[in-house]
Design an enzyme around this catalytic site. Structure first.
Site, PDB file in Angstrom:
ATOM      1  N   ASP A 106       0.816  -1.215   0.000  1.00  0.00           N
ATOM      2  CA  ASP A 106       0.000   0.000   0.000  1.00  0.00           C
ATOM      3  C   ASP A 106       0.851   1.267   0.000  1.00  0.00           C
ATOM      4  O   ASP A 106       2.071   1.207   0.202  1.00  0.00           O
ATOM      5  CB  ASP A 106      -0.969   0.007   1.207  1.00  0.00           C
ATOM      6  CG  ASP A 106      -0.307  -0.474   2.490  1.00  0.00           C
ATOM      7  OD1 ASP A 106       0.927  -0.412   2.594  1.00  0.00           O
ATOM      8  OD2 ASP A 106      -1.030  -0.907   3.410  1.00  0.00           O
TER       9      ASP A 106
ATOM     10  N   ASN B 169      -7.169  -3.029  14.397  1.00  0.00           N
ATOM     11  CA  ASN B 169      -8.573  -3.255  14.026  1.00  0.00           C
ATOM     12  C   ASN B 169      -8.740  -4.462  13.102  1.00  0.00           C
ATOM     13  O   ASN B 169      -9.809  -4.670  12.538  1.00  0.00           O
ATOM     14  CB  ASN B 169      -9.168  -1.994  13.368  1.00  0.00           C
ATOM     15  CG  ASN B 169      -8.496  -1.651  12.037  1.00  0.00           C
ATOM     16  OD1 ASN B 169      -7.587  -2.345  11.587  1.00  0.00           O
ATOM     17  ND2 ASN B 169      -8.955  -0.586  11.398  1.00  0.00           N
TER      18      ASN B 169
ATOM     19  N   HIS C  32      -7.122  -4.963  10.222  1.00  0.00           N
ATOM     20  CA  HIS C  32      -6.892  -4.750   8.782  1.00  0.00           C
ATOM     21  C   HIS C  32      -5.614  -5.441   8.308  1.00  0.00           C
ATOM     22  O   HIS C  32      -4.697  -5.689   9.092  1.00  0.00           O
ATOM     23  CB  HIS C  32      -6.920  -3.255   8.411  1.00  0.00           C
ATOM     24  CG  HIS C  32      -5.712  -2.461   8.793  1.00  0.00           C
ATOM     25  ND1 HIS C  32      -5.722  -1.090   8.879  1.00  0.00           N
ATOM     26  CD2 HIS C  32      -4.440  -2.830   9.103  1.00  0.00           C
ATOM     27  CE1 HIS C  32      -4.522  -0.653   9.207  1.00  0.00           C
ATOM     28  NE2 HIS C  32      -3.730  -1.680   9.348  1.00  0.00           N
TER      29      HIS C  32
ATOM     30  N   GLU D 110      -9.702  -2.274   5.239  1.00  0.00           N
ATOM     31  CA  GLU D 110     -10.262  -1.890   6.531  1.00  0.00           C
ATOM     32  C   GLU D 110     -11.539  -2.666   6.847  1.00  0.00           C
ATOM     33  O   GLU D 110     -12.230  -3.140   5.936  1.00  0.00           O
ATOM     34  CB  GLU D 110     -10.591  -0.383   6.495  1.00  0.00           C
ATOM     35  CG  GLU D 110      -9.379   0.517   6.298  1.00  0.00           C
ATOM     36  CD  GLU D 110      -8.573   0.711   7.568  1.00  0.00           C
ATOM     37  OE1 GLU D 110      -8.392  -0.254   8.341  1.00  0.00           O
ATOM     38  OE2 GLU D 110      -8.110   1.836   7.793  1.00  0.00           O
TER      39      GLU D 110
HETATM   40  P1  PGA Z   1       2.142  -1.608  12.742  1.00  0.00           P
HETATM   41  O1  PGA Z   1       1.029  -1.633  11.606  1.00  0.00           O
HETATM   42  O2  PGA Z   1       3.148  -2.641  12.374  1.00  0.00           O
HETATM   43  O3  PGA Z   1       2.686  -0.207  12.691  1.00  0.00           O
HETATM   44  O4  PGA Z   1       1.452  -1.919  14.026  1.00  0.00           O
HETATM   45  C1  PGA Z   1       0.552  -2.862  11.164  1.00  0.00           C
HETATM   46  C2  PGA Z   1      -0.527  -2.645  10.146  1.00  0.00           C
HETATM   47  O5  PGA Z   1      -1.249  -1.641  10.216  1.00  0.00           O
HETATM   48  O6  PGA Z   1      -0.668  -3.505   9.261  1.00  0.00           O
END
Ligand code: PGA
Length: 246
Positions: A67, A136, A138, A143
């Site tokens: 992304d 969350n 994702h 999302e």
């Molecule tokens: P993070 O993000 O490694 O900064 O916790 C993980 C994600 O959002 O996939």
């Protein structure tokens, strides 16, 4: 599904790096799907160490990132392009023309999304997809919601993700509200997936994603239907799940 629960962040990073390294050693022309965020930083450092020791060669590797923020120039200090350059690419020998990151500044976003999918297809598909997981649930920027996108798309980020990611920006107001993300099928088509999770804020999402139910409100839960997936958690992220490594 294999689940490894490691003592700490360093052990998670080492195990993940060894899996990526094995992939490259077994298939030097591997196509890697790569993730950003705090979690894989240690894995990238470990891979750079292996490269510096002469144990790994990325010359024939192709990479596709999951992304990129929409509307953020790639030179911006918080773009995923900058993240990947700083944490990984500029320290190894992967050729620049084999690096792919969605272009969040593309004039025609629909075309950019279609072409990103096409580039993955032409490269032969993803051999190993590295994933983090949002608090969350994702994966990439897919999302929680009633529907999940199948392919690469422009996505509005959830309030939770914007809040979680504000730590990467000098000014929280600067966090883009949209991003380009590969879709659920793009991820699921990877031949092998390794998902890393560290910290107690990931424990509930890890429980949900191994619950035996697929739920679009926890996008990572679809990964339970993949035939070759490895989860690596530290004790905090793995607090609500059991190890499965037979
Ligand atoms: P993070 O993000 O490694 O900064 O916790 C993980 C994600 O959002 O996939």
């Amino acid at each position: 599904m294999k689940i490894y629960i490691e003592d700490n962040y360093e052990a998670v990073s080492k195990k993940a790096a060894l899996i990526v390294a094995s992939q490259i050693i077994l298939k030097p022309k591997s196509v890697l799907g790569l993730a950003t965020g705090s979690t894989p930083v240690g894995m990238y450092s470990e891979l750079v160490r292996m490269f510096n020791r002469g144990e790994l060669d990325f010359r024939e590797v192709t990479t596709f990132n999951l992304d990129e923020y929409y509307g953020l120039p790639k030179q911006h200090s918080s773009s995923y392009y900058t993240y990947m350059m700083e944490n990984f690419f500029r320290h190894i020998n992967v050729p620049e023309d084999k690096i792919h990151i969605p272009n969040g500044m593309a004039e025609n976003i629909v075309r950019e999304c279609l072409e990103y999918e096409e580039r993955i297809r032409i490269a032969g598909g993803i051999d190993l997809q590295v994933l983090g997981i949002g608090a969350n649930g994702h994966i990439g920027f897919n999302e929680p919601g009633n529907k999940l996108n199948v392919t690469t798309h422009l996505v509005g980020l959830s309030a939770k993700t914007i809040a979680d990611n504000s730590r990467f920006f000098d000014n929280p107001q600067e966090v883009p509200k949209e991003a380009l993300s590969v879709g659920i099928a793009t991820i699921m088509k990877a031949k092998k997936i390794v998902l890393l999770a560290t910290g107690s804020n990931k424990a509930e999402a890890m429980r949900e994603m191994t619950s035996g139910f697929v739920n679009t409100q926890v996008p990572a839960s679809i990964l339970q239907t993949h035939s070759d997936i490895i989860l690596i958690a530290d004790r905090e992220a793995g607090a609500l799940i059991e190890e499965i490594n037979d």
